[in-house]
Scaffold this active site. Structure first.
Site, mmCIF file in Angstrom:
data_model
loop_
_atom_site.group_PDB
_atom_site.id
_atom_site.type_symbol
_atom_site.label_atom_id
_atom_site.label_comp_id
_atom_site.label_asym_id
_atom_site.label_seq_id
_atom_site.Cartn_x
_atom_site.Cartn_y
_atom_site.Cartn_z
ATOM 1 N N CYS A 1 22.502 22.386 40.619
ATOM 2 C CA CYS A 1 21.192 21.757 40.844
ATOM 3 C C CYS A 1 20.955 21.407 42.317
ATOM 4 O O CYS A 1 19.945 21.790 42.905
ATOM 5 C CB CYS A 1 21.017 20.543 39.948
ATOM 6 S SG CYS A 1 22.032 19.108 40.351
ATOM 7 N N HIS B 1 21.247 14.582 38.839
ATOM 8 C CA HIS B 1 20.474 15.819 38.757
ATOM 9 C C HIS B 1 19.277 15.758 39.699
ATOM 10 O O HIS B 1 18.674 14.703 39.896
ATOM 11 C CB HIS B 1 19.982 16.077 37.334
ATOM 12 C CG HIS B 1 19.346 17.425 37.179
ATOM 13 N ND1 HIS B 1 20.028 18.596 37.400
ATOM 14 C CD2 HIS B 1 18.075 17.788 36.863
ATOM 15 C CE1 HIS B 1 19.224 19.629 37.205
ATOM 16 N NE2 HIS B 1 18.028 19.155 36.882
ATOM 17 N N HIS C 1 14.233 23.859 38.609
ATOM 18 C CA HIS C 1 15.608 23.409 38.809
ATOM 19 C C HIS C 1 16.600 24.422 38.267
ATOM 20 O O HIS C 1 16.243 25.378 37.575
ATOM 21 C CB HIS C 1 15.829 22.038 38.151
ATOM 22 C CG HIS C 1 15.666 22.014 36.658
ATOM 23 N ND1 HIS C 1 16.199 21.023 35.865
ATOM 24 C CD2 HIS C 1 15.012 22.860 35.799
ATOM 25 C CE1 HIS C 1 15.884 21.243 34.598
ATOM 26 N NE2 HIS C 1 15.178 22.337 34.525
#
Length: 346
Positions: free
Chosen positions: A258, A307, A319
């Protein structure tokens, strides 16, 4: 509203993507996780256990990334300190040669003074503390001795600093190894559980992931502009990676975790941001409301900030979500991860 269409990939790129995705989802090579939706705590069964393991692995990935970045910084600092110490050692040797010449000259003119012998063989500090000995030397000789003393102290300090950094580096490398084992262990356990699922259950899981990937190709993003040219450029770079596989610890150009995606994309825009999601959370201006976000702003997710992705417009996040998945668009609301805040990079 504008509809996003994913650019077609070459067969070679597609083959590489499929291979990498399969490797990430199946085994513990050196590649795997950074952000899966939070599982429903009331949900039971293998699916929920796998989701929890993926989430735990992705949280460990960001800690791994942080340790890796720290190790790189420490290695550069150690190298610089060692280079400086080597130069000081060389200068000290040159000065010692000069002192040897002074001693030789003294010897030829009437014998080597015992104080000079003491200096050259052991402790110059102790020598210089004896003021009576200085009276026997010229100003030039005293200057040479004081330089020797000062450089010797500097060298000892540089060596001490290098040793401290080396210890930090060793500790950080151990942390790297521990985190890597933790990640691999979580993924191996997830794979073990996946192997216990029936063929029908595995097919349903694969179909769910495929639906998420396909819906990414048809997402409506709207026409809202970014807050800055740099954010717009970074977002465009990230959009070009849609369809690339998730791989833990990877930062492009053909696979990402990520924070690897977001840091790579901003780098393409000429902007350097930290490597981990936790550090990226404090890298710019904080935006507390989802409604205030603009495309290209970072979105920080989960209470532990593990994240990160790009706000894509129209309530969507772009993402790299989890092992076995691809870089894709997804509804923030349906991602299952709590939104913490946005970050605007300028």
């Amino acid at each position: 509203m504008a509809s996003h269409r994913r650019p077609k990939q070459s067969s070679q790129a597609y083959t590489a993507m499929v291979t990498a995705t399969a490797a990430a989802a199946v085994a513990v090579s050196a590649q795997s996780a950074s952000a899966d939706p939070l599982p429903d705590p009331n949900k039971k069964g293998v699916q929920a256990q796998v989701d929890r393991l993926y989430e735990q692995a992705t949280q460990a990935v960001e800690k791994y990334n942080g340790a890796k970045e720290k190790a790189g910084v420490l290695q550069k600092e150690v190298d610089a300190l060692q280079d400086t110490a080597a130069r000081k050692r060389s200068g000290l040797n040159d000065l010692r040669t000069r002192l040897g010449s002074i001693a030789a000259a003294q010897y030829r003119s009437g014998g080597l003074d015992a104080s000079v012998q003491l200096l050259l063989t052991s402790d110059p500090d102790g020598y210089l503390d004896k003021a009576s000995f200085l009276d026997q030397l010229s100003a030039q000789q005293v200057d040479a001795l004081e330089q020797y003393q000062s450089q010797q102290r500097d060298l000892q300090q540089q060596r001490g600093q290098a040793l401290e950094k080396l210890k930090d580096l060793q500790d950080t490398r151990k942390e790297l190894g521990d985190k890597k084992k933790e990640i691999q262990g979580k993924l191996a356990e997830a794979q073990r559980l996946l192997n216990t699922m029936t063929a029908e259950e595995r097919a349903a899981r694969s179909a769910e992931d495929e639906r998420a990937n396909r819906s990414s190709e048809r997402v409506e993003l709207g026409n809202e502009g970014s807050a800055s040219q740099r954010a717009a450029a970074a977002f465009e770079a990230a959009k070009s990676r849609v369809g690339m596989p998730y791989v833990w610890g990877a930062s492009g150009p053909n696979s990402f975790d990520c924070s690897g995606l977001t840091s790579w994309a901003f780098n393409q825009a000429g902007v350097s941001i930290p490597r981990t999601s936790q550090d990226q959370a404090n890298a710019g201006t904080r935006i507390n409301s989802l409604s205030a976000l603009k495309p290209g702003d970072l979105i920080i997710m989960r209470t532990d900030l593990s994240h990160v992705g790009f706000y894509a417009g129209n309530g969507q996040i772009l993402h790299s979500p989890k092992p076995g998945a691809q870089v894709r668009y997804e509804s923030i609301e349906r991602s299952g991860m709590p939104f913490m805040w946005g970050v605007r990079i300028g």
